[in-house]
Design a protein around this motif. Structure first.
Motif, PDB file in Angstrom:
ATOM      1  N   GLU A  47      40.306  35.093  34.693  1.00 14.88           N
ATOM      2  CA  GLU A  47      40.949  33.654  35.054  1.00 14.88           C
ATOM      3  C   GLU A  47      42.082  33.444  36.122  1.00 14.88           C
TER       4      GLU A  47
ATOM      5  N   VAL B 131      41.269  35.312  39.007  1.00 11.80           N
ATOM      6  CA  VAL B 131      40.429  33.726  40.347  1.00 11.80           C
ATOM      7  C   VAL B 131      41.160  32.772  40.816  1.00 11.80           C
TER       8      VAL B 131
ATOM      9  N   LYS C 297      42.963  34.375  44.042  1.00 10.97           N
ATOM     10  CA  LYS C 297      41.520  34.506  44.971  1.00 10.97           C
ATOM     11  C   LYS C 297      40.775  35.776  44.747  1.00 10.97           C
TER      12      LYS C 297
ATOM     13  N   ASP D 164      38.354  39.046  43.749  1.00 12.11           N
ATOM     14  CA  ASP D 164      36.523  39.091  44.073  1.00 12.11           C
ATOM     15  C   ASP D 164      36.912  40.142  42.868  1.00 12.11           C
TER      16      ASP D 164
ATOM     17  N   PHE E 252      34.896  29.584  35.016  1.00 10.29           N
ATOM     18  CA  PHE E 252      35.113  30.197  36.395  1.00 10.29           C
ATOM     19  C   PHE E 252      34.574  30.976  36.899  1.00 10.29           C
TER      20      PHE E 252
ATOM     21  N   LYS F  94      32.507  31.399  39.808  1.00 11.67           N
ATOM     22  CA  LYS F  94      33.603  32.210  41.288  1.00 11.67           C
ATOM     23  C   LYS F  94      34.215  34.319  40.921  1.00 11.67           C
ATOM     24  N   VAL F  95      32.801  34.159  39.878  1.00 10.17           N
ATOM     25  CA  VAL F  95      32.488  35.830  39.340  1.00 10.17           C
ATOM     26  C   VAL F  95      31.106  35.913  39.326  1.00 10.17           C
TER      27      VAL F  95
END
Length: 311
Positions: free
Chosen positions: A18, A21, A24, A26, A44, A47-48
C-alpha cells in the motif's frame, strides 16, 4: 521501476504494498492467501498486479520475479507454535521459498532483495538489548529458518553479487493483524478479547517482555532498507528499543478499552523467550530509522481497526 512484494496480501506485506502504491510505484504481489486476505488489499487491488501462487513453487516464483527491480520478501510461515508442530512445512515455505526468491532474483538481475527476518534468531540469549552482532540461539524451527535465510542472503551477496538486506522484526502489531487466527500476535488477541468481554490468556507469569513495534514503522524501515546504499549485505533490528512486559501491555489495553477483565494464566508455551528487546542503534545510524509510534499511540490505531473490522 517494478517491485515485488511476496506475501503482499498479508499483515505486513499489504502495508508495504500500500505504501509503495501511494508513492506511485509499479507493484506486483505474490500471495497464496493461506494467511493473506484479499480484503487487506481490496482498497488498492486495482493498482497492483496480483499473482496467486505458492512461494515454494519454482515456476510461480520465477514468474513473479521476472521483470522486477526490487523485492520485499515477506511470505513465510510465521508461527513459532506451528513451526514446532510442523517443522517440515516450515522449512519448505521459509527456507526453500526464500532460496527460490534469491535464486530467481540473482538470475533475473534484481537490484536488491529486502528480507523479513525475525528477533526469533536470538532465542533466549542473555545479553540485552539484542544487538545484531550478538549471539544467536534460535529455539524453534521458525527461528532456525530465519537464521538460515540470513546466511543464504549473505551467500548470494558474496557469490552472486545480489544485494540483500535482512530486517530482524521484533513484535510487529497494528491494523490487519488477524485477531481470529490461532497464531496472531498477542496484541490483537488481547484487544479482541477485551472487546468481546472475554478474559485474555497470559502464558506464564506475564513478566516476559517484548519489543512491540507498530506496523507503519516496519514499513518505513523496509523502504529505507531498499533505498540506502550502505545497507546492502547488512542485518538490522527493527523494533523500538523499549522493553514491555505482557502484564504491562494488558494494563494499557485494559485502560484503552475500559475493560475490567482479569487475565487467565496458563503454563508457559514451548519455545517462548523470556526477555527480548532491540538495540536499534545500527538501524538508526545506517538506515536513519527512527520509530515514530509509541505503544500507546499504536494501540489506539489498532483498537480502532479491530473495532471496525470485528465480525
Amino acid at each position: 521501476m517494478k517491485i515485488l512484494v511476496t506475501g503482499g496480501a498479508g499483515f505486513i506485506g499489504s502495508h508495504i504494498a500500500e505504501e509503495l502504491v501511494s508513492h506511485k510505484q509499479d507493484v506486483r504481489i505474490l500471495d497464496n492467501f493461506s494467511a493473506g486476505k484479499l480484503k487487506n488489499i481490496r482498497h488498492f487491488e486495482k493498482k497492483v498486479e496480483l499473482l496467486e501462487g505458492n512461494i515454494s513453487d519454482k515456476a510461480t516464483v520465477d514468474d513473479a520475479v521476472k521483470g522486477c527491480n526490487y523485492i520485499f520478501h515477506q511470505a513465510a510461515m510465521v508461527s513459532v507454535e506451528e513451526s514446532i508442530k510442523n517443522p517440515v512445512k516450515t522449512w519448505d515455505i521459509n527456507i526453500k521459498g526464500t532460496l527460490l526468491v534469491l535464486g530467481a532474483a540473482s538470475r533475473m538481475g534484481v537490484k536488491r532483495v529486502v528480507l523479513a527476518s525475525s528477533a526469533a534468531v536470538y532465542g533466549d540469549t542473555l545479553a540485552l538489548p539484542k544487538r545484531e552482532d550478538g549471539a544467536l540461539n534460535p529455539k524453534s524451527p521458525y527461528g532456525e529458518s530465519k537464521h538460515i535465510n540470513e546466511m543464504n542472503a549473505e551467500k548470494y551477496l558474496k557469490d552472486f553479487k545480489l544485494q540483500t538486506v535482512c530486517l530482524r522484526y521484533f513484535n510487529v502489531y497494528g491494523p490487519r493483524q488477524d485477531p481470529d487466527s490461532p497464531y496472531s500476535g498477542v496484541i490483537s488477541k488481547f484487544v479482541s478479547a477485551a472487546l468481546r468481554k472475554e478474559r485474555p490468556i497470559i502464558y506464564g507469569d506475564g513478566e516476559q517482555t517484548r519489543d512491540f513495534v507498530f506496523v507503519k514503522d516496519v514499513v518505513k524501515a523496509n523502504l529505507l532498507a531498499m533505498s540506502e546504499k550502505k545497507a546492502a549485505g547488512q542485518v538490522f533490528n527493527i523494533g523500538t528499543g523499549t522493553e514491555t512486559s505482557i502484564n504491562s501491555l494488558w494494563k494499557e489495553i485494559k485502560k484503552q478499552t475500559k475493560s475490567k477483565l482479569v487475565p487467565i494464566h496458563k503454563a508457559p508455551r514451548e519455545g517462548d523467550i523470556r526477555r527480548s528487546f532491540a538495540s536499534i542503534v545500527k538501524a538508526g545510524k545506517v538506515l536513519k530509522y527512527r520509530p515514530e509510534y509509541s505503544l500507546e499511540e499504536g494501540l489506539k490505531y489498532t483498537i480502532e481497526w479491530i473495532k471496525e473490522n470485528s465480525s
